[in-house]
Design a protein around this motif. Structure first.
Motif, PDB file in Angstrom:
ATOM      1  N   ALA A 158       0.968  -1.140   0.107  1.00  0.00           N
ATOM      2  CA  ALA A 158       0.051  -0.019   0.180  1.00  0.00           C
ATOM      3  C   ALA A 158       0.886   1.146  -0.093  1.00  0.00           C
ATOM      4  O   ALA A 158       0.408   2.091  -0.622  1.00  0.00           O
ATOM      5  CB  ALA A 158      -1.032   0.026   1.224  1.00  0.00           C
ATOM      6  N   GLU A 159       2.023   1.319   0.764  1.00  0.00           N
ATOM      7  CA  GLU A 159       2.789   2.544   0.839  1.00  0.00           C
ATOM      8  C   GLU A 159       3.344   2.843  -0.684  1.00  0.00           C
ATOM      9  O   GLU A 159       3.326   4.014  -0.859  1.00  0.00           O
ATOM     10  CB  GLU A 159       3.960   2.162   1.725  1.00  0.00           C
ATOM     11  CG  GLU A 159       5.095   1.293   1.359  1.00  0.00           C
ATOM     12  CD  GLU A 159       5.939   0.988   2.525  1.00  0.00           C
ATOM     13  OE1 GLU A 159       7.040   1.046   2.254  1.00  0.00           O
ATOM     14  OE2 GLU A 159       5.488   0.376   3.403  1.00  0.00           O
TER      15      GLU A 159
ATOM     16  N   LEU B  43       0.753   4.161  -2.599  1.00  0.00           N
ATOM     17  CA  LEU B  43       0.112   5.755  -2.238  1.00  0.00           C
ATOM     18  C   LEU B  43       1.150   6.616  -2.688  1.00  0.00           C
ATOM     19  O   LEU B  43       0.832   7.861  -2.405  1.00  0.00           O
ATOM     20  CB  LEU B  43       0.174   5.566  -0.519  1.00  0.00           C
ATOM     21  CG  LEU B  43      -1.433   4.909  -0.237  1.00  0.00           C
ATOM     22  CD1 LEU B  43      -1.215   4.578   1.311  1.00  0.00           C
ATOM     23  CD2 LEU B  43      -2.417   5.576  -0.581  1.00  0.00           C
ATOM     24  N   ARG B  44       2.219   6.422  -3.007  1.00  0.00           N
ATOM     25  CA  ARG B  44       3.301   7.215  -3.555  1.00  0.00           C
ATOM     26  C   ARG B  44       2.974   7.938  -4.880  1.00  0.00           C
ATOM     27  O   ARG B  44       3.299   9.023  -5.361  1.00  0.00           O
ATOM     28  CB  ARG B  44       4.813   6.873  -3.889  1.00  0.00           C
ATOM     29  CG  ARG B  44       5.268   6.461  -2.330  1.00  0.00           C
ATOM     30  CD  ARG B  44       6.628   5.768  -2.598  1.00  0.00           C
ATOM     31  NE  ARG B  44       7.353   5.313  -1.414  1.00  0.00           N
ATOM     32  CZ  ARG B  44       8.268   4.559  -1.080  1.00  0.00           C
ATOM     33  NH1 ARG B  44       8.853   3.759  -1.972  1.00  0.00           N
ATOM     34  NH2 ARG B  44       8.633   4.424   0.130  1.00  0.00           N
TER      35      ARG B  44
ATOM     36  N   HIS C 208      -0.631   7.496  -6.190  1.00  0.00           N
ATOM     37  CA  HIS C 208      -2.194   7.344  -6.227  1.00  0.00           C
ATOM     38  C   HIS C 208      -2.850   7.806  -4.889  1.00  0.00           C
ATOM     39  O   HIS C 208      -2.197   7.298  -3.814  1.00  0.00           O
ATOM     40  CB  HIS C 208      -2.646   6.181  -6.780  1.00  0.00           C
ATOM     41  CG  HIS C 208      -2.372   5.634  -8.011  1.00  0.00           C
ATOM     42  ND1 HIS C 208      -2.470   6.296  -9.212  1.00  0.00           N
ATOM     43  CD2 HIS C 208      -1.512   4.637  -8.515  1.00  0.00           C
ATOM     44  CE1 HIS C 208      -1.912   5.650 -10.124  1.00  0.00           C
ATOM     45  NE2 HIS C 208      -1.522   4.943 -10.105  1.00  0.00           N
ATOM     46  N   PRO C 209      -3.776   8.467  -4.889  1.00  0.00           N
ATOM     47  CA  PRO C 209      -4.497   8.525  -3.593  1.00  0.00           C
ATOM     48  C   PRO C 209      -5.011   7.625  -3.073  1.00  0.00           C
ATOM     49  O   PRO C 209      -5.523   6.944  -3.980  1.00  0.00           O
ATOM     50  CB  PRO C 209      -5.605   9.844  -3.831  1.00  0.00           C
ATOM     51  CG  PRO C 209      -5.764  10.028  -5.360  1.00  0.00           C
ATOM     52  CD  PRO C 209      -4.337   9.414  -6.157  1.00  0.00           C
ATOM     53  N   GLN C 210      -5.554   7.503  -1.775  1.00  0.00           N
ATOM     54  CA  GLN C 210      -6.247   6.334  -1.320  1.00  0.00           C
ATOM     55  C   GLN C 210      -7.390   6.169  -2.030  1.00  0.00           C
ATOM     56  O   GLN C 210      -7.870   4.862  -2.513  1.00  0.00           O
ATOM     57  CB  GLN C 210      -6.323   6.261   0.202  1.00  0.00           C
ATOM     58  CG  GLN C 210      -6.894   5.084   0.705  1.00  0.00           C
ATOM     59  CD  GLN C 210      -5.918   3.814   0.619  1.00  0.00           C
ATOM     60  OE1 GLN C 210      -5.001   3.972   1.043  1.00  0.00           O
ATOM     61  NE2 GLN C 210      -6.479   2.699   0.127  1.00  0.00           N
TER      62      GLN C 210
ATOM     63  N   ILE D 168      -7.229   4.184  -5.383  1.00  0.00           N
ATOM     64  CA  ILE D 168      -6.830   2.695  -5.326  1.00  0.00           C
ATOM     65  C   ILE D 168      -8.143   2.043  -4.741  1.00  0.00           C
ATOM     66  O   ILE D 168      -8.454   1.053  -5.469  1.00  0.00           O
ATOM     67  CB  ILE D 168      -5.734   2.519  -4.285  1.00  0.00           C
ATOM     68  CG1 ILE D 168      -4.435   3.304  -4.495  1.00  0.00           C
ATOM     69  CG2 ILE D 168      -5.513   1.096  -3.671  1.00  0.00           C
ATOM     70  CD1 ILE D 168      -3.384   3.383  -3.589  1.00  0.00           C
TER      71      ILE D 168
END
Length: 109
Positions: free
Chosen positions: A52-53, A56-57, A59-61, A64
């Motif tokens: 996930a990390e 998130l670099r 794309h916004p949550q 996703i």
């Protein structure tokens, strides 16, 4: 310099409808071609899903979550006119993203 191939057989599980250009047969053909003896020195790694990390670099949550929620339980879902998802597309996408992360990590090391 060593050339690296990062893939996973589960990437073939992204299975669009027949005659769609994103065919698992394309990946199989590349991997098969690279299995020839002249590519014996090719370094190979099995892809792991992106964390996930890492996602998130870039794309916004919310993005996703929306993409993963669009993965159908069965059949197909068209995200747009030429992007289609099947039941295991989400897993294959995480493996593809993970392969990208692994490639960067290998270059940096």
């Amino acid at each position: 310099m060593t050339t690296l191939l990062i893939t996973h057989t589960d990437c073939e599980q992204h299975a669009p409808p027949a005659r769609h250009p994103e065919s698992p047969a394309r990946l199989r053909a590349v991997v098969e071609a690279l299995s020839h003896n002249r590519f014996a020195d090719l370094h190979r790694l099995q892809a792991v899903p992106a964390a996930a990390e890492h996602l998130l670099r870039v794309h916004p949550q919310s993005h996703i979550d929306a993409v993963m929620a669009a993965v159908p339980a069965d059949g197909y879902t068209f995200v747009d006119e030429d992007t289609v998802m099947s039941r295991l597309t989400g897993h294959a996408a995480l493996l593809a993203a993970g392969a990208g992360v692994q490639a960067v990590e290998q270059v940096m090391s």
